[in-house]
Structures are given as structure tokens and as C-alpha cells.
Design an enzyme around this catalytic site. Structure first.
Site, PDB file in Angstrom:
ATOM      1  N   GLY A  62       0.764  -4.943   0.845  1.00  0.00           N
ATOM      2  CA  GLY A  62      -0.450  -5.073   0.026  1.00  0.00           C
ATOM      3  C   GLY A  62      -0.138  -5.559  -1.321  1.00  0.00           C
ATOM      4  O   GLY A  62      -1.184  -6.066  -1.726  1.00  0.00           O
ATOM      5  N   ALA A  71       0.772  -1.103   0.046  1.00  0.00           N
ATOM      6  CA  ALA A  71      -0.073   0.057  -0.003  1.00  0.00           C
ATOM      7  C   ALA A  71       0.755   1.090  -0.012  1.00  0.00           C
ATOM      8  O   ALA A  71       2.070   1.173   0.380  1.00  0.00           O
ATOM      9  CB  ALA A  71      -0.829   0.117   1.222  1.00  0.00           C
ATOM     10  N   GLU A 116      -0.213  -9.271  -0.490  1.00  0.00           N
ATOM     11  CA  GLU A 116      -2.009  -9.430  -0.052  1.00  0.00           C
ATOM     12  C   GLU A 116      -2.808  -9.545  -1.449  1.00  0.00           C
ATOM     13  O   GLU A 116      -3.766 -10.135  -1.453  1.00  0.00           O
ATOM     14  CB  GLU A 116      -2.335  -8.520   0.889  1.00  0.00           C
ATOM     15  N   GLU A 120       5.385  -5.358   6.828  1.00  0.00           N
ATOM     16  CA  GLU A 120       4.540  -3.956   7.315  1.00  0.00           C
ATOM     17  C   GLU A 120       5.274  -3.878   8.882  1.00  0.00           C
ATOM     18  O   GLU A 120       5.312  -2.943   9.748  1.00  0.00           O
ATOM     19  CB  GLU A 120       3.324  -4.439   7.603  1.00  0.00           C
TER      20      GLU A 120
END
Ligand code: CAA
Length: 263
Positions: free
Chosen positions: A114, A68, A117, A137
Site C-alpha cells: 500500500g 497497509a 500504491e 503482497e
């Protein structure tokens, strides 16, 4: 044909497959709000389009996506603020996991946070030899927020998922293959063509049976065996309502190739 649906997300079709490509090289394909909005809108469009039977989600050779967009998150303060500002964004990963048609991730380079993911929210992963998977993260003071502690654990098991989520350990493509996270590893020159080839192979099958198989496999990930067997059995029975079941079995008996209509 390639058209820019959003400046950093490209879309094209090739026969019965739809391809969405994230192209934000200056930020290693970091998944900003606008990128994920476009990805979800385009894949959702393919999911609703009866002429499309399978989809590919690709990144660039250097990065599928490095997570992200940290720049969009760094100034958020407090749990309530995070929930308010990030819930909609993170729900995009859930929406990708809910698509009905098969979706193949074509992954090369970084698939981190992300990005990992996002690849795991797809149904299958074709990886290049340079692909790197990880949930780093923890190294920036948080944890995965779009499925990285959940889907990774279901994919590779508790011990390795713990190590990756707690230390930021990354997996090479070969390691990811050996742990069952990816379907195949191919040279970087061919990861996209291999992903498309797999999508074309799926797109050549009867679409209602393919979608039923996808739903049933996904059900297995979340359910008790007895519930999964029941779900599978009902889906199996329902396919006898379709023309493609009649055509498939008739063609087998007549020793010819079936002609699927998608009905
Ligand atoms: N968000 C925003 N920008 C990013 C980014 C990200 N996740 N990852 C990389 N970039 C940007 C860098 O800031 C840099 O931009 P500038 O040139 O403007 O400085 C550019 O991409 C190139 O990155 P690097 O110079 O860092 O390239 P590198 O080859 O030295 O390192 C890397 C590559 C190891 C992937 C490193 O960029 C990195 O660690 N990125 C962050 C990975 C990460 O922590 N991802 C998780 C994000 S949080 C998340 O995803 C939450 C969730 O669960 C949804």
C-alpha cells in the site's frame, strides 16, 4: 507550522504548498485506517483551499510506508468479510488519485504494498537513494488491493510489473528511476526539500492551467489517444476563459514576468 491532525500524521504549509507527513515509525509507517483517514482528510482540505497550489505527501527517512497495516487485516475471513471491512479503507487510495491539485510523493526507505500504491497514486515521486519500491503482497498470500497491479503496470510495463507482483521483487531507487517510476533520486538528506522545491515550482505557475494539465495527463493514462486529444483540446480552449491566459500572453508580449491571480 506543524500541527498534529492525528497523532501519526503531521500537517504544515509553506507558502503556497501544503505538506502532509506520515509519522508512525514504530510500524514503518504502516497505513492503518486512522492514518489513511487523516491523510485523505488533510490532502482533501488542501485540495479545497484556494491558497494552496501544490501538495507534498511525505514519509520518514526509513519508510515512506511499508504497506497497509497487516495487523488490521490478519483476522479478516472470507471475501465478503474483506469487502465489508476493507472497501472504505482501500477507497482512500482512489480518493488520492482523484485530487485536483498536483501532489508529489517524497519517498525514502520502504515504499511497499500500500505504500508503493500510495506513492503511485500521487502525481510525481521524488525518491531518496535509499527508497525501495515493491508489491510484496503475494508473499503474505494476497495481491495488491489499492492499485499495485494496475498503476505499476501502466508505469513500468507488463513484464516488470508481473515480476514484482508475482515474486515480490523490489526496485531500488535507481532502478525505479530507470524504469520511469520516479522523477528523480536525491541523497536521503534532501529528498523532502527536493520534493518541496518541485512543489514550489509548480505552485508558482497559474493554478487553473496546472490543474488542467494534471487532469489531461491523467486522462491519457486511461484513454484512447483520440479521446485524450479531444479532452486536451477542450481543456486548452477552456483556459482562454481565464484571466491568467490573458495575463500570461500579455506579459510575454510585453517582455515581463506574468502576475498570476488564479482566475
Ligand atoms: N503492517 C503492520 N506492521 C508493519 C508493517 C505492515 N505492513 N510493516 C512493518 N511493520 C512493523 C513490524 O511488524 C514491526 O513491528 P514490531 O517491531 O512491533 O514487530 C516493525 O514494523 C518493524 O518491522 P520489521 O521488524 O519487520 O523491520 P525489518 O527492517 O526487519 O523489515 C520490511 C522491514 C521488509 C518492510 C518488513 O517489515 C515487511 O516485510 N513488512 C511488510 C511489507 C508488506 O508485506 N507490505 C504489504 C502489506 S499488505 C498491503 O499493503 C495491501 C494493499 O495493497 C493495500
Amino acid at each position: 507550522m506543524t500541527t498534529a491532525a492525528a497523532p501519526e500524521v503531521l500537517v504544515e504549509t509553506e507558502g503556497k504548498i501544503g505538506i502532509v507527513t506520515i509519522s508512525r515509525p514504530q510500524a514503518l509507517n504502516a497505513l492503518s485506517v486512522s492514518v489513511m483517514d487523516a491523510v485523505v482528510e488533510l490532502l482533501g482540505g488542501f485540495d479545497r483551499d484556494p491558497s494552496i497550489h501544490a501538495m507534498v505527501l511525505a514519509g520518514l527517512p526509513r519508510a515512506f510506508a511499508a504497506g497497509a497495516d497487516i495487523g488490521e487485516m490478519k483476522d479478516i475471513t472470507g471475501a465478503a468479510g474483506a469487502e465489508k471491512q476493507l472497501s472504505r479503507h482501500l477507497s482512500h487510495w482512489d480518493k488520492i488519485g482523484l485530487l485536483k491539485k498536483p501532489l508529489i510523493a517524497a519517498v525514502s526507505g520502504f515504499a511497499l504494498g500500500g505504500g508503493c500504491e500510495l506513492a503511485m497514486a500521487c502525481d510525481m515521486i521524488v525518491a531518496s537513494e535509499t527508497a525501495v519500491f515493491g508489491q510484496p503482497e503475494v508473499l503474505i498470500g494476497v495481491i495488491a488491493g489499492a492499485g499495485g497491479t494496475q498503476r505499476l503496470t501502466k508505469a513500468v510495463g507488463k513484464a516488470l510489473s508481473m515480476e514484482m507482483n508475482l515474486t515480490g521483487r523490489r526496485l531500488t531507487a535507481r532502478e525505479a528511476l530507470s524504469f520511469g517510476l520516479v522523477n528523480k533520486v536525491v541523497p536521503v538528506e534532501s529528498y523532502l526539500s527536493e520534493a518541496k522545491k518541485l512543489a514550489h515550482t509548480i505552485a508558482a505557475q497559474p493554478p487553473l492551467a496546472v490543474q488542467a494539465a494534471k487532469a489531461s495527463v491523467l486522462f491519457a493514462v486511461d484513454s484512447k489517444l483520440s479521446e485524450g486529444l479531444s479532452f486536451e483540446r477542450q481543456s486548452f480552449f477552456r483556459l482562454f476563459d481565464t484571466q491568467d491566459q490573458k495575463e500570461g500572453m500579455k506579459a510575454f508580449a510585453e517582455k515581463r514576468k506574468p502576475v498570476w491571480t488564479g482566475n
